[in-house]
Design a protein around this motif. Structure first.
Motif, PDB file in Angstrom:
ATOM      1  N   GLY A  65       2.074 -29.946  -7.408  1.00  0.00           N
ATOM      2  CA  GLY A  65       2.965 -30.882  -6.927  1.00  0.00           C
ATOM      3  C   GLY A  65       4.008 -30.244  -6.131  1.00  0.00           C
ATOM      4  O   GLY A  65       4.419 -31.111  -5.373  1.00  0.00           O
ATOM      5  N   LEU A  66       4.179 -29.386  -6.181  1.00  0.00           N
ATOM      6  CA  LEU A  66       5.583 -27.826  -6.006  1.00  0.00           C
ATOM      7  C   LEU A  66       4.860 -28.197  -4.912  1.00  0.00           C
ATOM      8  O   LEU A  66       6.103 -27.938  -3.725  1.00  0.00           O
ATOM      9  N   VAL A  67       3.812 -27.342  -4.099  1.00  0.00           N
ATOM     10  CA  VAL A  67       3.851 -26.743  -3.078  1.00  0.00           C
ATOM     11  C   VAL A  67       3.696 -28.577  -2.412  1.00  0.00           C
ATOM     12  O   VAL A  67       4.767 -28.270  -1.031  1.00  0.00           O
ATOM     13  N   ASP A  68       3.404 -29.627  -2.556  1.00  0.00           N
ATOM     14  CA  ASP A  68       3.747 -30.067  -1.794  1.00  0.00           C
ATOM     15  C   ASP A  68       5.799 -30.542  -1.622  1.00  0.00           C
ATOM     16  O   ASP A  68       5.953 -31.049  -0.742  1.00  0.00           O
ATOM     17  N   ALA A  69       6.448 -30.505  -2.828  1.00  0.00           N
ATOM     18  CA  ALA A  69       8.227 -30.549  -2.815  1.00  0.00           C
ATOM     19  C   ALA A  69       8.664 -30.062  -1.495  1.00  0.00           C
ATOM     20  O   ALA A  69       9.500 -29.702  -1.413  1.00  0.00           O
ATOM     21  N   LEU A  70       7.172 -28.732  -2.422  1.00  0.00           N
ATOM     22  CA  LEU A  70       8.152 -27.848  -0.952  1.00  0.00           C
ATOM     23  C   LEU A  70       8.343 -27.926   0.530  1.00  0.00           C
ATOM     24  O   LEU A  70       8.477 -27.487   1.299  1.00  0.00           O
ATOM     25  N   ARG A  71       7.197 -28.253   0.867  1.00  0.00           N
ATOM     26  CA  ARG A  71       6.937 -28.884   2.066  1.00  0.00           C
ATOM     27  C   ARG A  71       7.534 -29.933   2.598  1.00  0.00           C
ATOM     28  O   ARG A  71       7.806 -29.725   3.371  1.00  0.00           O
ATOM     29  N   ALA A  72       8.138 -30.966   2.091  1.00  0.00           N
ATOM     30  CA  ALA A  72       9.181 -31.823   1.960  1.00  0.00           C
ATOM     31  C   ALA A  72      11.209 -31.345   2.195  1.00  0.00           C
ATOM     32  O   ALA A  72      11.350 -31.830   2.383  1.00  0.00           O
ATOM     33  N   ASP A  73      10.398 -30.439   1.846  1.00  0.00           N
ATOM     34  CA  ASP A  73      11.840 -29.599   2.168  1.00  0.00           C
ATOM     35  C   ASP A  73      12.600 -28.920   2.737  1.00  0.00           C
ATOM     36  O   ASP A  73      12.048 -27.782   3.926  1.00  0.00           O
ATOM     37  N   ALA A  74      14.049 -28.473   3.263  1.00  0.00           N
ATOM     38  CA  ALA A  74      14.728 -27.694   4.283  1.00  0.00           C
ATOM     39  C   ALA A  74      13.407 -25.847   4.118  1.00  0.00           C
ATOM     40  O   ALA A  74      14.150 -25.698   5.213  1.00  0.00           O
ATOM     41  N   ALA A  75      13.832 -25.235   2.970  1.00  0.00           N
ATOM     42  CA  ALA A  75      13.647 -24.025   2.594  1.00  0.00           C
ATOM     43  C   ALA A  75      12.093 -24.150   3.001  1.00  0.00           C
ATOM     44  O   ALA A  75      11.364 -22.445   3.090  1.00  0.00           O
ATOM     45  N   TRP A  76      10.915 -24.690   3.447  1.00  0.00           N
ATOM     46  CA  TRP A  76       9.453 -24.522   3.488  1.00  0.00           C
ATOM     47  C   TRP A  76       9.854 -23.611   5.461  1.00  0.00           C
ATOM     48  O   TRP A  76      10.202 -23.705   6.186  1.00  0.00           O
ATOM     49  N   LEU A  77       8.963 -22.752   5.037  1.00  0.00           N
ATOM     50  CA  LEU A  77       8.887 -22.143   6.093  1.00  0.00           C
ATOM     51  C   LEU A  77       7.364 -22.182   6.580  1.00  0.00           C
ATOM     52  O   LEU A  77       6.267 -20.902   5.670  1.00  0.00           O
ATOM     53  N   PRO A  78       6.689 -22.841   7.428  1.00  0.00           N
ATOM     54  CA  PRO A  78       5.366 -23.018   7.843  1.00  0.00           C
ATOM     55  C   PRO A  78       4.313 -21.683   8.050  1.00  0.00           C
ATOM     56  O   PRO A  78       3.018 -21.645   7.740  1.00  0.00           O
ATOM     57  N   HIS A  79       4.710 -20.905   8.579  1.00  0.00           N
ATOM     58  CA  HIS A  79       4.223 -19.530   8.614  1.00  0.00           C
ATOM     59  C   HIS A  79       4.138 -18.411   7.552  1.00  0.00           C
ATOM     60  O   HIS A  79       3.298 -17.113   7.906  1.00  0.00           O
TER      61      HIS A  79
END
Length: 169
Positions: free
Chosen positions: A34-48
């Motif tokens: 669940g954490l990875v999903d929440a991180l994807r939705a957060d402004a701190a997400w760095l897709p690279h």
């Protein structure tokens, strides 16, 4: 011949990444999935900095780093790192970490922090955070909270992960 490739996460990988973390952290619905999903939705997400390991066409591992801070200084928070149990101990986690750290270095990131086993992460250059003046988010983490400081440049203060880490129980 077995071929291992590390690449950026693609949109079609989301379900497989969730499955990797479920398997790596004990099945069911571990907080890491669940954490990875929440991180994807957060402004701190760095897709690279969301990387997957693919072996013979199967997604077998994942690691992510998101924007963190030490005081006012930008940093990266690593985690989770998950590898399917069937391929643990075969270099998949190491390949993911080396790729992640190489990508971070290429973008001039100077502080990378994580919570993990010192005997494992020491091979990548991580040291106990308090040894370089960085306080863990939870002081009880002690020597298990580690940082990698690039080029001898560091900052002192408390390490803060992306907001979804604060929601973990």
């Amino acid at each position: 011949m077995t071929v291992l490739t590390v690449r950026r996460e693609a949109p079609g990988d989301v379900g497989s990444i969730r499955d990797v973390h479920r398997a790596a952290f004990g099945g069911g619905e571990p907080v890491e999935a669940g954490l990875v999903d929440a991180l994807r939705a957060d402004a701190a997400w760095l897709p690279h900095l969301s990387l997957v390991a693919v072996r013979d066409g199967e997604l077998v591992g994942h690691v992510v780093a998101t924007r963190a801070r030490v005081g006012d200084v930008p940093a990266l928070g690593v985690g989770p790192l998950g590898v399917l149990p069937a391929v643990q101990g075969r270099g998949v986690g190491c390949a993911l970490m080396y790729a992640l750290l190489g990508a971070a270095q290429a973008r001039d990131e100077t502080i990378v922090g994580l919570l993990g086993e010192p005997a494992y992460y020491g091979r990548f250059g991580f040291v106990t955070a308090t040894d370089v003046g960085i306080t863990p988010p939870d002081p009880g983490w002690g020597r298990y909270f580690q940082v990698l400081v690039a080029g001898g440049r560091s900052s002192t203060g408390t390490f803060r992960y992306a907001a979804p880490f604060d929601d973990l129980v």
